[in-house]
Design a protein around this motif. Sequence first.
Motif, PDB file in Angstrom:
ATOM      1  N   THR A  24       0.888  -1.129  -0.387  1.00 43.58           N
ATOM      2  CA  THR A  24       0.302   0.057  -0.260  1.00 43.58           C
ATOM      3  C   THR A  24       0.762   1.411  -0.108  1.00 43.58           C
ATOM      4  OG1 THR A  24      -1.900  -1.059   1.201  1.00 43.58           O
ATOM      5  CG2 THR A  24      -2.011   0.800   1.003  1.00 43.58           C
ATOM      6  N   ALA A  30      -7.498   1.729  -2.072  1.00 45.80           N
ATOM      7  CA  ALA A  30      -7.479   1.286  -0.912  1.00 45.80           C
ATOM      8  C   ALA A  30      -8.801   1.163  -0.289  1.00 45.80           C
ATOM      9  CB  ALA A  30      -6.389   1.400  -0.138  1.00 45.80           C
ATOM     10  N   SER A  71      -3.265   0.795  -3.369  1.00 50.12           N
ATOM     11  CA  SER A  71      -3.227  -0.957  -2.625  1.00 50.12           C
ATOM     12  C   SER A  71      -2.825  -2.176  -4.167  1.00 50.12           C
ATOM     13  CB  SER A  71      -4.071  -1.836  -1.730  1.00 50.12           C
ATOM     14  OG  SER A  71      -4.254  -0.952  -0.259  1.00 50.12           O
TER      15      SER A  71
END
Length: 872
Positions: free
Chosen positions: A585, A618, A595
């Motif tokens: 990430t 993410a 990510s």
Amino acid sequence: MKKKILIVVICLLIAVAVLAACSSEKKNLSSNEFQPTSLKGEIGAFSAVSPKDNFVTLTVPEFSWTAASNAETYTLEIASSDEFDAEDKTYFKKTGITTTAFKIGAALKTKNKTYYWRVTAVNSNNTKLFSDEVQSFYYQANLQEEVPIDIAYADEWKVHDVGSKATVAIDKHNFFGTGKDSLTVKFDEEDTNQGPGFEESDGWIVVTHSRESEFYGVDAFYFNFYYAGNDSEIYFRVVDEDNEYWNAPIKLANNAKQTIIIRFDEFTLRTKGGTPIQNQVFDYNYIKSFELVFEKSFGDGIAYFSDLRAINYAKYSHLFISTFDFNDYKDALTNENYNFGVTVPEDGTSLTYSFSGSANDLNDKGIQGYGFVKMNVNKLLAPGDALELDLVLTNPQNFKSGNVLIRIVEEDGDRWAFTQPVATIPESGKLVIPYTAFMLSEFKGDGFRQFYYIKALQLGVNKVYSGGAVTVSNLHIVTMEEEIENLYVGSVSPEGVIEDFSSYKNSLDLYYVWQMSSSNKDEEMNIDTENALGTKNTAGKFGYKTDMGEAIYGVRFEAVEGFNGIEIQAKDASNEGATAKLTVTLYAETGEAYSYVIEALSTEWHSYKIAFADMALAEGYFGSAEVLASDNIIGFSISLQYYFYSNILGAKVANPKYIANNYVFVDNIRFVIVDETVVTELTDKILPTAGNKKLALVSNFDEDDAESLAWDTTSTAPYADVSLTDATASGSGQALSMSYKTKMDAVSYFTNVKIDSSVDANGISFLMKGDQYSAIAYVNLFINQNGTYQCRVELNGISSDWTQYKIGFDAFTDANGGSFHMEKEYVPYINKISVAVKSFGGNYNVSSVLLDDLYLDGTITTTTNTATAYGA
């Protein structure tokens, strides 16, 4: 006739109603009331009566004012500012008041606050404020030192319908020995897999008690707690005045009766799951409900909860320890494995434990060079996340290869140890040891690092065979953020290197740069050389536990320009069928996170060069991929996780095993320029030789130089030296020279290897030349197969002439005394070969043993064990 009777009854009812109304009207008239009529015209002046301006009160006052001529009704307003903003959450307004006094009841809940009030007179075509300026009063709380909160009855605690099932009851058998009843929450594996139709609710249990309570003069919650069962995360949660959910983790000691104290400032706002977010301030003065929250409870469990109260934290300070006074323990010290000489000065700020290194009545079992001074503490640790202390060594030259050890025994019996190599103690002697740097050394409880209540502190040494002393002083609890400058901040080189793990002089330094989560409960970081890619290299070692939350490790840095991808080198070393999922990430300066998921990390070293274009937002983040450029990236993290599942009637069902001590090795994290994401295997494997498929060359040293040599030593002794020599058996090429010192610890030399599955070996063969001191060599094979095993063969009295050794695998036994035995099927799992050298002869002489032509050998049998003079 019936009609006449009905008319008479109706007339009587009307008469009674009229009389009742007249009576009621007369009864309600008083000196501060007036008869409302439809009034018009200018309203006369009037003024405030009570409460007077700046009045201080412990109760909500009655508001009163003088009568205004020509007024029909009055409007009363109360607010927390003199702007009387209707959006203010404490704004109160009452219209249509027909008297000159009014009580508002319980409308004001927030105390220790100044309120403002005003009255407006109203008629059919005019309004008028009273003649005084806006009035104020201070609503002061009646401070309390302690507020008990009754557990009450089982039916007052409700299990949320949204989560998994549980059974709630009241236990009246004085479980904690305090004379108090306990709430019990019980569930089994079947319960935890019965969420209402969606996976996120499985293993998630919430038990709520709605009870409105005021808390003034207190700053913490106190309660007794006990939990026994499968792994679980448990939180104490409350709902405050504006319906925000605030929670704090209960630091569990499985199967232990605990006293839990949680300060109000330890609570954090729950922001997930659609819970309300209002002022984002913990309004602890007024609480609407109390909750126990169980998360990831995949299995059987029972909790006891008792004696809940709000307290003044300072009143309970005697239960906590912040600075260790060794005078409190010096009369009850015990020793483990060695009789130390112990000295404590009058001020109690230090403890010195001295040793000679020779055997005594406690180490007659042959476990020399190791021991502990033990003291019972039985205290809660004061707020903090690290131990700070000063170390002073007497005669440190006598134990440079030794270690200073600190062990903590928790409430549930788990023992945690920190190992500080003598060779890497800072010059200042000052150590700041985060709790997260302590590793589990004895499993007796739940195996989770709590560092909440400690039963014992133990100070010791190992690998110490000469006289000396260790002085530990100024041992106290600290907060990392206050002690470490630039905590959790790294740097990026001009070449884009974020981390290569080569700059750490002490394993503690890693904990100052990298920040790790606690939700996985098996997080661990270290510097590793044995599993690094190549022998003279270091890698990061990161741990996780299966079937738990992600183990997250991250670092922050300043952004750099000119890159469009990121590289990470990694290999998996998980146990018992687990295959780590690794998530990379990147954190943008503008708040987004992106990510890339490696679903099943390889057990071989691989390079993962990841193009930014292949990274996705993410979970839980919003934004645009356009911001993902290296000049906007200020943070990096990896997360590790693995879940075991079963297939039941075609459905994927969680089947947790909670396997601990899984590791992933990581190296060379850096920004790169790439066209697309590329995955490349990095390991150079040992293969069968071209001339003889039954032989696989490990090392012959002929092509090596000081830089390329794939052998190294684990010793920090000044005489331990890895070097090459041309004094070979054949007179050509090179051999490895392994130096050591007689009468001292064995010096180990090693090489990391990766062996191809095509290698067909029954043992090893090599050339070795000793010296005049009849040296002993321990040849070790390290096998990584569902755990790491070390198999050893001992060679006594090595000849001072070159000797050809051929040793089948049957001669290799478990170096740790276990039942593991080397088999040829384990050859592909050998990841390290080492040779340790020592001698009991001589008189502290520096000498060397030579090694050459090391092969994995399939021309011999597993039972072969010969030593033949070279050329015979």
